[in-house]
Motif scaffolding. Structure first.
Motif, short mmCIF file in Angstrom:
data_model
loop_
_atom_site.label_atom_id
_atom_site.label_comp_id
_atom_site.label_asym_id
_atom_site.label_seq_id
_atom_site.Cartn_x
_atom_site.Cartn_y
_atom_site.Cartn_z
N GLY A 160 -41.82 -14.54 34.53
CA GLY A 160 -42.70 -13.40 34.76
C GLY A 160 -41.98 -12.08 34.87
O GLY A 160 -42.47 -11.16 35.52
N LEU A 161 -40.82 -11.96 34.23
CA LEU A 161 -40.04 -10.72 34.34
C LEU A 161 -40.82 -9.54 33.78
O LEU A 161 -40.78 -8.44 34.35
CB LEU A 161 -38.72 -10.90 33.60
N GLY A 162 -41.55 -9.72 32.70
CA GLY A 162 -42.31 -8.62 32.13
C GLY A 162 -43.46 -8.15 32.98
O GLY A 162 -43.91 -7.01 32.85
N PRO A 173 -35.37 -9.44 27.25
CA PRO A 173 -34.56 -10.41 26.49
C PRO A 173 -35.43 -11.50 25.88
O PRO A 173 -36.50 -11.84 26.38
CB PRO A 173 -33.62 -10.97 27.56
N ARG A 174 -34.94 -12.05 24.78
CA ARG A 174 -35.62 -13.15 24.11
C ARG A 174 -34.61 -14.25 23.79
O ARG A 174 -33.40 -14.00 23.73
CB ARG A 174 -36.29 -12.67 22.82
N ALA A 189 -31.22 -8.79 30.41
CA ALA A 189 -31.59 -7.45 30.88
C ALA A 189 -31.00 -7.23 32.26
O ALA A 189 -30.66 -8.19 32.96
CB ALA A 189 -33.11 -7.28 30.91
N VAL A 190 -30.87 -5.98 32.65
CA VAL A 190 -30.37 -5.63 33.99
C VAL A 190 -31.30 -4.58 34.58
O VAL A 190 -32.00 -3.87 33.85
CB VAL A 190 -28.92 -5.10 33.94
N THR A 191 -31.31 -4.50 35.89
CA THR A 191 -32.11 -3.47 36.55
C THR A 191 -31.39 -2.13 36.50
O THR A 191 -30.20 -2.05 36.17
CB THR A 191 -32.39 -3.86 38.01
N GLU A 192 -32.12 -1.08 36.82
CA GLU A 192 -31.53 0.26 36.80
C GLU A 192 -30.35 0.36 37.76
O GLU A 192 -29.33 0.98 37.42
CB GLU A 192 -32.60 1.28 37.19
N GLU A 193 -30.47 -0.21 38.94
CA GLU A 193 -29.38 -0.13 39.91
C GLU A 193 -28.15 -0.87 39.42
O GLU A 193 -27.02 -0.40 39.58
CB GLU A 193 -29.84 -0.69 41.26
N ARG A 219 -25.57 -10.33 25.57
CA ARG A 219 -25.86 -8.98 25.07
C ARG A 219 -27.03 -8.39 25.84
O ARG A 219 -28.10 -9.00 25.96
CB ARG A 219 -26.20 -9.03 23.58
N VAL A 220 -26.83 -7.20 26.40
CA VAL A 220 -27.86 -6.52 27.20
C VAL A 220 -28.82 -5.82 26.25
O VAL A 220 -28.42 -4.93 25.49
CB VAL A 220 -27.22 -5.52 28.18
N THR A 221 -30.09 -6.22 26.31
CA THR A 221 -31.10 -5.65 25.42
C THR A 221 -32.04 -4.67 26.13
O THR A 221 -32.84 -4.01 25.45
CB THR A 221 -31.95 -6.76 24.81
N GLY A 222 -31.99 -4.60 27.44
CA GLY A 222 -32.91 -3.71 28.13
C GLY A 222 -32.48 -3.40 29.55
O GLY A 222 -31.76 -4.19 30.19
N ILE A 223 -32.88 -2.24 29.99
CA ILE A 223 -32.67 -1.82 31.39
C ILE A 223 -34.06 -1.70 32.01
O ILE A 223 -34.93 -0.97 31.51
CB ILE A 223 -31.91 -0.48 31.46
N LEU A 224 -34.28 -2.42 33.13
CA LEU A 224 -35.62 -2.59 33.69
C LEU A 224 -35.77 -1.80 34.99
O LEU A 224 -34.81 -1.67 35.78
CB LEU A 224 -35.89 -4.07 33.97
#
Length: 931
Positions: A160-162, A173-174, A189-193, A219-224
């Motif tokens: 449920g990350l999204g 990420p996929r 993915a990683v958080t902003e902090e 590989r980091v695909t997004g910052i959440l």
């Protein structure tokens, strides 16, 4: 031949008409609409208050439980189910399948089924997944290394990350194709902090070492950006949201021994790749309790449900649904236990207020029935003389009262339910039914008791002449025994331990006993004053004393209501004042003054002048604090405060924290190089007061001191160990101020912080602490504020009912007094004399109630104080720097009701005399004859 006479037809008999019942109820309501409206208003208000009490208590208790759960944080209140990774003996395909979302979801549903009511799970904020329990080193050189040590990462696949985060950059990420323990590349993915602390951007690649395989490229695909950062989804495992700067094992805490640990959030389908790392992956099911449905009345069931999950049937069900080696961990049971302790500490005090106010309200209802019975004494006596049965008379009176009371009670109950929704209706209905039953039964029972025997006339009833019966004496002695037992139980066990009905009613029983004693003692001063008053020239004083001794039947209930109200007001006012005083004292002991500005090192030289000019600051005292001073015996450290003796003595005297003569601490009184010192009792006992001893301060300098003053408290330092010396005798480095103690009214916290921030503090860490803010910190639960409001409302309601009782007692005698004034005016009594007569007649019972109420209230507080601890309601779960908060008498709680009773009694008598003078004597005499 004559014919027989024809018989005359008989006249038809008129049909018998059934008797028409007398419209008793309708006639009585039309005859006295004012009395019916007053009774309806009294019943409606009383029912509303009685029903609102349990409803408000439920609301405050539920809000307090939810606040306790919210303040504990998701990391403590969440239920975490941890299952180890699948058995290594299984085939790789089955091990990987056990970590995939479908298998975890199936076990998640079984875990939810193991949670038993009343505990409920908030499914929208719960999750499950796989994560590594050990962080693994990320050797990539571009990751930050504060002390040269490489950063470490944990891998997690939360479901449920999204739904719980939105991408600030990139995408979620996929997993491409089936992922196994040997997969070489995955997305995360990683958080902003985490991205900010570890300097990670979209497209960055982090290499995680593998076990018996090449490193895994992540590989980091997004910052959440988390949608609810402090919610259960992220708060239960804070590391997934916020990276940690972790000290190395065995380090003492300097920054050069730390390294970063962050989290990489993979797609749930990529969970099997964790089996190829050294992070020891585990499966987890994270359950968030549904705090919106938490009810304090179900606290026992909630505690049992949590205990079942931790080590009971619930745990067996969880292991059956997930893994035989699964474990359940939560601190929710500790949160419930802390709340239960707070509730158990506050509940008995609220019960005391409810018992007092309920007693006064019940007495007023009985007085209302008694007033109606006395007003209709002649009518009811005539009915009895004409053959009316006692049972039939009581039924008619009950029906007459019920017609008025039942609709009023329904209106009051509806008002309480509408004003306070969400509480249990059962206790509210029970309270409303009890009030309604008392209101409906007061008049029939009083009339039945008064007209049990048919009399042609009522005998004269004088307080000074009537002697109590044996039955009354036995009943009063039994009541005294109950009161003594309740007081002794409260003193021995305390309010929290002995919270039974008898103990909660201890103040009421004391007031009841005092009222009965006062009624027995009431004739004595009247007899003592009647003889000298009879020798006076005027007849007003003698007549007023003679009038005050009449009607013993009406003396007990008003006096009982007034004394009980006095006792409740004194006890409740003392509780509220004690709570306020405890919080003020605790805040003062923590801060040391009205405000405190302290730094980790020496304060900037211009800061004191800037603080003096801040709004609200009246005075300022600079203190140099050395918390790590070492005495000559080398056993631990000792806080030492360097002060200016004159200024610090004035501050200590103003705050009441260990005042002392400033000359006793001045440097010029020392013998040679020995400094006089003020010490705590523990330090004085440790080093003595006869011999000096040496101290090594934080700057390396040494001083020799001798204890000359011993005080329990001092403004500059909190705790049981401290020394205070003259600052002028210290070295230049040690004498530099490190703290400022400010006094004044209405100090502006923002202005202090602006002055501290603009003072050129540089790298120093300045803390600004206000006494008002520290005091507000102690009120952390709605249960505290709710108990205070209920107490204040109960005291106010009790006072209002006491005034009503006093007015009812005056109203009962009003017709007789008006007729008496009219007769005396025909004999030459002036209006001024009539006014004095009524005032003097009303003073003896009012003075008796006031004096008896003051003494009873004072005695009740003194008697029950050893069994009452206000620390729980005052400070909740905060650590108490004041020790046990005792109950002390509040003078205002005694003075205000006394003045109010005397003012109402005198004012009512004066108003009646003025009104009787306006109506005229002839009309009053006719009204009196009609009666």
């Amino acid at each position: 031949m004559s014919s027989a006479p024809t018989p005359r037809p008989s006249a038809p008999r008129a049909p018998r008409t059934p008797p028409v019942p007398a419209p008793w109820t309708r006639t009585r309501l039309r005859t006295a609409p004012g009395a019916a409206a007053a009774l309806a208003l009294l019943v409606a208000v009383t029912v509303c208050l009685a029903a609102a009490f349990p409803l408000a208590l439920d609301r405050y208790a539920d809000a307090g439980l939810r606040r306790a759960v919210a303040q504990a944080g998701p990391d403590r209140t969440g239920v975490m189910v941890i299952a180890p990774q699948p058995d290594l003996a299984l085939p790789p395909g089955k091990r990987a399948a056990a970590l995939r979302p479908a298998a975890l979801a199936e076990r998640y549903r079984g875990t939810l089924a193991a949670v038993t009511p009343p505990l409920a799970v908030d499914r929208a904020r719960s999750t499950y997944g796989v994560r590594t329990t050990r962080s693994v080193v990320a050797p990539d050189p571009w990751l930050p290394r504060p002390s040269g040590l490489p950063a470490q990462v944990v891998l997690a696949t939360p479901y449920g990350l999204g739904d719980h985060a939105r991408p600030r950059a990139g995408r979620l990420p996929r997993a491409t194709g089936p992922v196994t323990a040997a997969t070489a590349r995955v997305e995360a993915a990683v958080t902003e902090e985490t991205a900010r602390a570890l300097r990670i951007g979209v497209g960055a690649e982090i290499h995680v070492p593998g076990v018996e395989r090449p490193p895994v490229t992540v590989r980091v695909t997004g910052i959440l950006a988390p949608r609810e950062p402090d919610g259960p989804y992220w708060g239960s495992q804070p590391l997934l949201r916020t990276p940690a700067l972790t000290p190395t094992p065995g380090s003492q805490g300097p920054d050069d021994d730390r390294y970063w640990v962050g989290a990489l959030l993979l797609a749930p389908e990529a969970a099997p790749v964790l089996l190829g790392t050294a992070g020891n992956p585990v499966r987890y099911w994270q359950l968030a309790p549904a705090d919106r449905v938490l009810r304090a009345r179900a606290l026992d069931g909630l505690t049992s449900a949590v205990a079942s999950l931790e080590s009971g049937p619930g745990l067996r069900a969880v292991r059956s649904a997930t893994d035989p080696a699964a474990d359940v961990s939560t601190d929710l049971d500790e949160v419930f236990a802390a709340y239960a302790e707070l509730r158990d500490g506050i509940g008995p005090l609220v019960a005391v207020a409810a018992a007092g106010t309920g007693t006064v309200a019940g007495v007023v209802l009985l007085m209302t029935g008694g007033l109606a019975a006395d007003r209709r004494r002649a009518e009811l006596a005539l009915l009895r003389a004409r053959g009316a049965s006692l049972r039939g008379l009581a039924r008619r009176l009950a029906a007459e009262t019920a017609v008025v009371a039942l609709p009023a009670a329904a209106l009051g109950l509806a008002g309480a339910l509408l004003a306070l929704p969400g509480g249990r209706p059962g206790p509210a209905l029970a309270a409303a039914a009890a009030v309604t039953a008392a209101a409906c039964a007061a008049l029939p029972l009083r009339a039945a008791a008064a007209h049990r025997t048919v009399r042609a006339h009522d005998p004269r009833r004088d307080t000074v002449a009537v002697r109590p019966s044996r039955r009354r004496t036995v009943a009063e002695l039994a009541l005294v025994v109950l009161a003594l037992g309740a007081v002794e139980g409260l003193r021995r066990r305390g309010a929290a331990e002995g919270a039974g009905d008898l103990v909660s009613a201890a103040p009421v029983l004391v007031g009841l006993v005092a009222a009965l004693v006062l009624v027995r003692l009431y004739p004595l001063p009247l007899r003592a004053l009647a003889r000298p008053a009879g020798r006076l020239r005027g007849a007003v004083a003698h007549l007023s004393l003679a009038r005050a001794g009449r009607t013993s039947a009406s003396a007990v209930l008003p006096l009982l209501a007034l004394v009980t109200a006095f006792t409740t007001a004194a006890f409740g006012g003392s509780v509220l004042a004690g709570v306020e005083g405890t919080r003020d004292r605790a805040a003062l002991l923590t801060v040391g003054a009205d405000a405190r500005v302290e730094a980790t090192g020496a304060l900037p030289s211009g800061l004191p002048d800037r603080m003096r000019r801040a709004p609200g600051v009246r005075d300022l005292t600079a203190v140099s604090l050395a918390y790590q001073s070492v005495p000559q015996d080398g056993a631990g450290t000792l806080p030492v405060a360097g002060v200016d003796p004159a200024a610090y003595a004035a501050l200590a005297a103003r705050t009441g924290l260990g005042g002392f003569p400033p000359d006793d601490l001045a440097r010029d009184r020392a013998d040679g190089a020995v400094l006089p010192a003020l010490a705590s009792p523990a330090v004085a006992e440790r080093f003595g007061t006869a011999r000096p001893f040496a101290l090594r301060l934080e700057d390396g300098s040494s001083v020799t001191v001798r204890v000359v003053l011993v005080r329990d408290r001092t403004p500059a330092v909190t705790g049981a160990d401290f020394l205070v010396v003259d600052r002028s005798a210290l070295s230049a480095e040690a004498a530099r101020p490190t703290a400022l103690l400010l006094t004044g009214a209405g100090i502006d916290a923002d202005a202090l912080r602006r002055a501290a921030g603009g003072s050129g503090a540089g790298s120093r860490t300045l803390s600004v602490l206000l006494r008002s803010q520290e005091r507000a910190r102690y009120v952390e639960s709605p249960l505290q504020t709710g108990a205070e409001r209920l107490y204040a409302a109960a005291v106010a309601a009790g006072a209002g009912y006491a005034v009503v009782a006093l007015l009812l007692s005056l109203l009962r005698a009003a017709p007789e007094r008006a007729a008496l004034l009219a007769r005396l005016r025909t004999m030459g009594l002036t209006r001024a004399q009539g006014r004095r007569l009524l005032v003097l007649e009303s003073l003896p019972p009012a003075l008796l109630a006031a004096a008896g109420g003051v003494l009873t209230g004072w005695a009740t507080v003194r008697l029950l104080a050893p069994g009452i601890d206000l620390t729980t309601i005052a400070l909740a779960s905060a650590a108490s720097p004041v020790g046990e908060a005792e109950l002390r008498t509040d003078p205002w709680s005694l003075a205000v009701p006394t003045a109010a009773v005397l003012a109402v009694a005198v004012g009512a008598a004066a108003v009646q005399a003025w009104w009787s003078g306006r109506r005229g004597s002839v009309r009053e005499l006719r009204a009196g004859d009609a009666r």
